[in-house]
Design an enzyme around this catalytic site. Structure first.
Site, PDB file in Angstrom:
ATOM      1  N   HIS A 178       0.854  -1.215   0.036  1.00  0.00           N
ATOM      2  CA  HIS A 178       0.024   0.031  -0.060  1.00  0.00           C
ATOM      3  C   HIS A 178       0.900   1.320   0.138  1.00  0.00           C
ATOM      4  O   HIS A 178       1.639   1.488   0.876  1.00  0.00           O
ATOM      5  CB  HIS A 178      -0.956  -0.022   1.415  1.00  0.00           C
ATOM      6  CG  HIS A 178      -1.918   1.284   1.261  1.00  0.00           C
ATOM      7  ND1 HIS A 178      -1.989   1.762   2.316  1.00  0.00           N
ATOM      8  CD2 HIS A 178      -2.890   1.627   0.243  1.00  0.00           C
ATOM      9  CE1 HIS A 178      -2.918   2.737   2.292  1.00  0.00           C
ATOM     10  NE2 HIS A 178      -3.412   2.443   0.958  1.00  0.00           N
ATOM     11  N   HIS A 193      -0.846  10.695  -1.967  1.00  0.00           N
ATOM     12  CA  HIS A 193      -2.206  10.215  -1.653  1.00  0.00           C
ATOM     13  C   HIS A 193      -3.217  11.499  -1.070  1.00  0.00           C
ATOM     14  O   HIS A 193      -4.338  11.539  -1.462  1.00  0.00           O
ATOM     15  CB  HIS A 193      -2.103   9.110  -0.355  1.00  0.00           C
ATOM     16  CG  HIS A 193      -3.553   9.065   0.429  1.00  0.00           C
ATOM     17  ND1 HIS A 193      -4.158   9.574   1.044  1.00  0.00           N
ATOM     18  CD2 HIS A 193      -4.120   7.832   0.027  1.00  0.00           C
ATOM     19  CE1 HIS A 193      -5.066   9.040   1.629  1.00  0.00           C
ATOM     20  NE2 HIS A 193      -5.433   8.019   0.674  1.00  0.00           N
TER      21      HIS A 193
END
Length: 297
Positions: A41, A83
């Site tokens: 991730h 992100h």
């Protein structure tokens, strides 16, 4: 020029052999004939600053083939990997540009973003790590012989980002047969974005981030190859419903789930027959899944 650690090069050379061993063990030991794919991730984000080249390299050093990232766009139209919509959490932007709150990616040029330190917040040894461009990120993934689960982040903020991303992927050689079949998936929380990607390039695998109702799943199966829910939404019934449908490429829909760092939870999800597990601790999850098979689970 970026100097890469020797360990990264060695890891990349061994990946093919590791993958063969893992797939053989999985086929022999798993009651379902496979083991879930482990996806790092934002890179191996428990061990290096997320969404940086260092995080990709950390995943490679752990023998992890799949990495996940997030794509956004700068003020001057360049694609970068980050992100959050804001640069504040993972860079020193508040110090460098104190009067530019809320420090959104879309309000800064690439030249300005390249001035930022994207590593010190995580640890002193990562001081000087930068926010990578998509081009640099793809080059590093390719260099490490890794595969990519790419998220188009907040695409509603960036009109046309689907086509722009596809152009960048094509220039980088990522839209050839091998990459499309084995090494690239594009995902998003935005269904319209996935429809657009599928319309522009129906040969690309796509994944919807979320857990649509079982009744709505057939709609998503028209343009998605995966349904990727948060792990707390995964039940045996939901996995069966997803697997009961075929996607646009006439193959069974996959289910990748996120974000799982607890090995016991990873094993439970593997027993539910999920196809992929997205994790900040890919070594922990991968080890748990390997041990599950060794123990004859």
């Amino acid at each position: 020029m970026r100097i890469r650690p020797v360990a990264t090069v060695v890891a990349g050379a061994l990946m093919g052999l590791s993958a063969l061993v893992l797939s053989t063990n999985a086929a022999q030991a798993s009651p379902h004939g496979h083991t879930p794919v482990t996806v790092a991730h934002r890179g191996a984000s428990s061990y290096a600053p997320e969404n940086t080249l260092a995080a990709i390299d950390a995943a490679a050093e752990l023998g992890i083939e799949w990495v996940e990232n997030d794509v956004q766009r700068t003020k001057d139209g360049e694609l970068v990997i980050l992100h959050d919509n804001s640069l504040a959490r993972t860079t020193n932007v508040k110090k460098v540009f104190p009067d530019r709150s809320p420090w959104n990616v879309a309000d800064f040029t690439l030249k300005e973003i390249e001035k930022l330190d994207a590593g010190s917040w995580f640890g002193q040894k990562f001081e000087g790590e930068r926010v990578p461009t998509l081009e640099d990120y793809m080059d590093e993934v390719e260099h490490n012989d890794q595969n990519l689960l790419m998220e188009l982040k907040s695409p509603e903020l960036y009109p046309g980002i689907e086509m722009q991303t596809l152009r960048e992927l094509r220039r980088g050689g990522w839209l050839d047969r091998d990459h499309l079949k084995h090494r690239l998936i594009i995902q998003s929380f935005n269904a319209d974005t996935l429809k657009t990607v599928h319309t522009l390039r129906p040969d690309i695998k796509t994944g919807f981030l979320g857990n649509p109702s079982v009744a709505d799943l057939p709609k998503y199966a028209k343009y998605c190859d995966q349904i990727n829910p948060v792990h707390t939404a995964v039940t045996p019934e939901y996995v069966a419903a997803v697997h009961g449908l075929k996607g646009p490429h006439r193959r069974q829909l996959d289910l990748y789930t996120w974000t799982v760092d607890d090995p016991a939870v990873a094993i439970k999800l593997a027993d539910l027959d999920v196809d992929g597990i997205i994790t900040n601790k890919p070594d922990v999850v991968q080890d748990a899944l390997e041990n599950r098979h060794k123990n004859g689970a």
